[in-house]
Design a protein around this motif. Structure first.
Motif, PDB file in Angstrom:
ATOM      1  N   GLU A  21       0.833  -1.210   0.000  1.00 43.22           N
ATOM      2  CA  GLU A  21       0.000   0.000   0.000  1.00 43.22           C
ATOM      3  C   GLU A  21       0.866   1.257   0.000  1.00 43.22           C
ATOM      4  O   GLU A  21       0.574   2.212  -0.729  1.00 43.22           O
ATOM      5  N   SER A  22       1.917   1.261   0.810  1.00 41.34           N
ATOM      6  CA  SER A  22       2.803   2.429   0.903  1.00 41.34           C
ATOM      7  C   SER A  22       3.466   2.724  -0.430  1.00 41.34           C
ATOM      8  O   SER A  22       3.485   3.877  -0.882  1.00 41.34           O
ATOM      9  N   PHE A  23       3.999   1.696  -1.080  1.00 38.25           N
ATOM     10  CA  PHE A  23       4.653   1.875  -2.375  1.00 38.25           C
ATOM     11  C   PHE A  23       3.650   2.386  -3.410  1.00 38.25           C
ATOM     12  O   PHE A  23       3.943   3.298  -4.186  1.00 38.25           O
ATOM     13  N   LYS A  24       2.461   1.805  -3.402  1.00 32.62           N
ATOM     14  CA  LYS A  24       1.420   2.199  -4.365  1.00 32.62           C
ATOM     15  C   LYS A  24       1.021   3.665  -4.186  1.00 32.62           C
ATOM     16  O   LYS A  24       0.871   4.394  -5.167  1.00 32.62           O
ATOM     17  N   VAL A  25       0.858   4.117  -2.957  1.00 29.10           N
ATOM     18  CA  VAL A  25       0.488   5.512  -2.706  1.00 29.10           C
ATOM     19  C   VAL A  25       1.654   6.441  -3.063  1.00 29.10           C
ATOM     20  O   VAL A  25       1.462   7.482  -3.691  1.00 29.10           O
ATOM     21  N   PHE A  26       2.866   6.050  -2.693  1.00 25.52           N
ATOM     22  CA  PHE A  26       4.035   6.888  -2.969  1.00 25.52           C
ATOM     23  C   PHE A  26       4.197   7.114  -4.464  1.00 25.52           C
ATOM     24  O   PHE A  26       4.413   8.233  -4.922  1.00 25.52           O
ATOM     25  N   THR A  27       4.085   6.050  -5.249  1.00 26.15           N
ATOM     26  CA  THR A  27       4.335   6.151  -6.686  1.00 26.15           C
ATOM     27  C   THR A  27       3.083   6.474  -7.503  1.00 26.15           C
ATOM     28  O   THR A  27       3.190   7.007  -8.601  1.00 26.15           O
ATOM     29  N   GLY A  28       1.919   6.176  -6.968  1.00 23.91           N
ATOM     30  CA  GLY A  28       0.690   6.381  -7.722  1.00 23.91           C
ATOM     31  C   GLY A  28      -0.054   7.654  -7.405  1.00 23.91           C
ATOM     32  O   GLY A  28      -0.902   8.092  -8.191  1.00 23.91           O
ATOM     33  N   ARG A  29       0.262   8.261  -6.257  1.00 27.02           N
ATOM     34  CA  ARG A  29      -0.448   9.484  -5.849  1.00 27.02           C
ATOM     35  C   ARG A  29       0.518  10.571  -5.378  1.00 27.02           C
ATOM     36  O   ARG A  29       0.343  11.157  -4.311  1.00 27.02           O
ATOM     37  N   PRO A  30       1.549  10.878  -6.153  1.00 28.55           N
ATOM     38  CA  PRO A  30       2.520  11.876  -5.686  1.00 28.55           C
ATOM     39  C   PRO A  30       1.917  13.254  -5.433  1.00 28.55           C
ATOM     40  O   PRO A  30       2.387  13.976  -4.555  1.00 28.55           O
ATOM     41  N   ALA A  31       0.878  13.616  -6.147  1.00 34.79           N
ATOM     42  CA  ALA A  31       0.271  14.935  -5.939  1.00 34.79           C
ATOM     43  C   ALA A  31      -0.334  15.061  -4.542  1.00 34.79           C
ATOM     44  O   ALA A  31      -0.507  16.175  -4.039  1.00 34.79           O
ATOM     45  N   ASP A  32      -0.632  13.919  -3.897  1.00 36.30           N
ATOM     46  CA  ASP A  32      -1.221  13.947  -2.559  1.00 36.30           C
ATOM     47  C   ASP A  32      -0.193  14.209  -1.463  1.00 36.30           C
ATOM     48  O   ASP A  32      -0.564  14.597  -0.355  1.00 36.30           O
ATOM     49  N   TRP A  33       1.101  13.959  -1.728  1.00 37.93           N
ATOM     50  CA  TRP A  33       2.104  14.137  -0.675  1.00 37.93           C
ATOM     51  C   TRP A  33       3.241  15.075  -1.064  1.00 37.93           C
ATOM     52  O   TRP A  33       3.980  15.535  -0.199  1.00 37.93           O
ATOM     53  N   TRP A  34       3.409  15.354  -2.326  1.00 39.09           N
ATOM     54  CA  TRP A  34       4.509  16.204  -2.798  1.00 39.09           C
ATOM     55  C   TRP A  34       4.297  17.623  -2.273  1.00 39.09           C
ATOM     56  O   TRP A  34       3.227  18.198  -2.465  1.00 39.09           O
ATOM     57  N   PRO A  35       5.293  18.227  -1.636  1.00 42.53           N
ATOM     58  CA  PRO A  35       5.109  19.596  -1.132  1.00 42.53           C
ATOM     59  C   PRO A  35       4.778  20.568  -2.270  1.00 42.53           C
ATOM     60  O   PRO A  35       5.453  20.577  -3.301  1.00 42.53           O
ATOM     61  N   PRO A  36       3.717  21.356  -2.118  1.00 39.77           N
ATOM     62  CA  PRO A  36       3.303  22.254  -3.198  1.00 39.77           C
ATOM     63  C   PRO A  36       4.346  23.318  -3.546  1.00 39.77           C
ATOM     64  O   PRO A  36       4.339  23.850  -4.650  1.00 39.77           O
ATOM     65  N   SER A  37       5.258  23.582  -2.633  1.00 38.53           N
ATOM     66  CA  SER A  37       6.308  24.573  -2.914  1.00 38.53           C
ATOM     67  C   SER A  37       7.435  23.996  -3.767  1.00 38.53           C
ATOM     68  O   SER A  37       8.255  24.739  -4.293  1.00 38.53           O
ATOM     69  N   HIS A  38       7.467  22.687  -3.944  1.00 37.25           N
ATOM     70  CA  HIS A  38       8.514  22.026  -4.728  1.00 37.25           C
ATOM     71  C   HIS A  38       8.047  21.920  -6.184  1.00 37.25           C
ATOM     72  O   HIS A  38       7.503  20.911  -6.609  1.00 37.25           O
ATOM     73  N   VAL A  39       8.268  22.997  -6.927  1.00 36.98           N
ATOM     74  CA  VAL A  39       7.806  23.105  -8.302  1.00 36.98           C
ATOM     75  C   VAL A  39       8.950  23.587  -9.175  1.00 36.98           C
ATOM     76  O   VAL A  39       9.660  24.530  -8.817  1.00 36.98           O
ATOM     77  N   LEU A  40       9.131  22.965 -10.326  1.00 39.70           N
ATOM     78  CA  LEU A  40      10.140  23.402 -11.283  1.00 39.70           C
ATOM     79  C   LEU A  40       9.539  24.213 -12.429  1.00 39.70           C
ATOM     80  O   LEU A  40      10.237  24.943 -13.113  1.00 39.70           O
ATOM     81  N   LEU A  41       8.252  24.080 -12.641  1.00 40.10           N
ATOM     82  CA  LEU A  41       7.567  24.744 -13.746  1.00 40.10           C
ATOM     83  C   LEU A  41       7.385  26.235 -13.495  1.00 40.10           C
ATOM     84  O   LEU A  41       7.346  26.682 -12.346  1.00 40.10           O
ATOM     85  N   LYS A  42       7.223  26.981 -14.572  1.00 38.36           N
ATOM     86  CA  LYS A  42       6.974  28.427 -14.470  1.00 38.36           C
ATOM     87  C   LYS A  42       5.480  28.722 -14.303  1.00 38.36           C
ATOM     88  O   LYS A  42       5.102  29.692 -13.680  1.00 38.36           O
ATOM     89  N   LYS A  43       4.637  27.873 -14.871  1.00 42.06           N
ATOM     90  CA  LYS A  43       3.182  28.053 -14.780  1.00 42.06           C
ATOM     91  C   LYS A  43       2.634  27.118 -13.704  1.00 42.06           C
ATOM     92  O   LYS A  43       3.339  26.266 -13.177  1.00 42.06           O
ATOM     93  N   GLU A  44       1.350  27.248 -13.413  1.00 40.91           N
ATOM     94  CA  GLU A  44       0.704  26.421 -12.395  1.00 40.91           C
ATOM     95  C   GLU A  44       0.819  24.939 -12.731  1.00 40.91           C
ATOM     96  O   GLU A  44       0.541  24.514 -13.842  1.00 40.91           O
TER      97      GLU A  44
END
Length: 155
Positions: A21-44
């Motif tokens: 379950e942990s591996f599946k959530v980590f790799t399948g739902r990164p938008a749920d845990w990835w810090p929103p401030s960690h962005v490389l893109l210029k746009k949203e």
């Protein structure tokens, strides 16, 4: 910068889920845990994804469909281990190759029937060159750190 002058940064969190379950959530739902401030893109940012195979990317895309890869998958061993490059330069900007990229290792270790220890390590930080010490200082801090703390709250 010599490898031995920049130590690895290791963090961990224990979650109330199986390794699968942990591996599946980590790799399948990164938008749920990835810090929103960690962005490389210029746009949203519109999304984040892992391509589930060795050689696959983990990447983000913006509302216009532009993509930037955070790195490439070096090991894909569900539900035990994930290793990937981290394509960031010493100024927190995207780089396009793995020659100057450090690596991130994520291990999922069962603790008991329903609990898993998730360990994340930033390794080979010396590859960031002149900015390696600055990156180490930003990453080094109390465990679990922002990323794993956000991940742990999903369970």
């Amino acid at each position: 910068m010599p490898e031995q002058t920049i130590p690895d940064v290791r963090k961990s969190v224990t979650v109330a889920a199986t390794a699968e379950e942990s591996f599946k959530v980590f790799t399948g739902r990164p938008a749920d845990w990835w810090p929103p401030s960690h962005v490389l893109l210029k746009k949203e940012r519109a999304g984040l994804a892992f391509e589930p195979r060795v050689g696959g990317r983990y990447y983000e895309w913006d509302v216009e469909g532009n993509e930037i890869a955070w790195g490439r998958i070096l090991e894909w061993d569900p539900p035990r281990r994930l290793v990937m490059t981290w394509r960031i330069d010493g100024n927190w900007q995207s780089i396009t190759d793995d020659e100057r990229a450090s690596e991130i290792e994520v291990d999922f270790t069962p603790v008991d029937a329903g609990t898993t220890k998730v360990e994340l390590a930033h390794v080979k930080l010396h590859k960031h060159g002149e900015g390696a010490r600055r990156i180490f200082q930003a990453l080094d801090g109390p465990s679990p750190g922002e990323t794993l703390e956000r991940f742990g709250k999903l369970f």
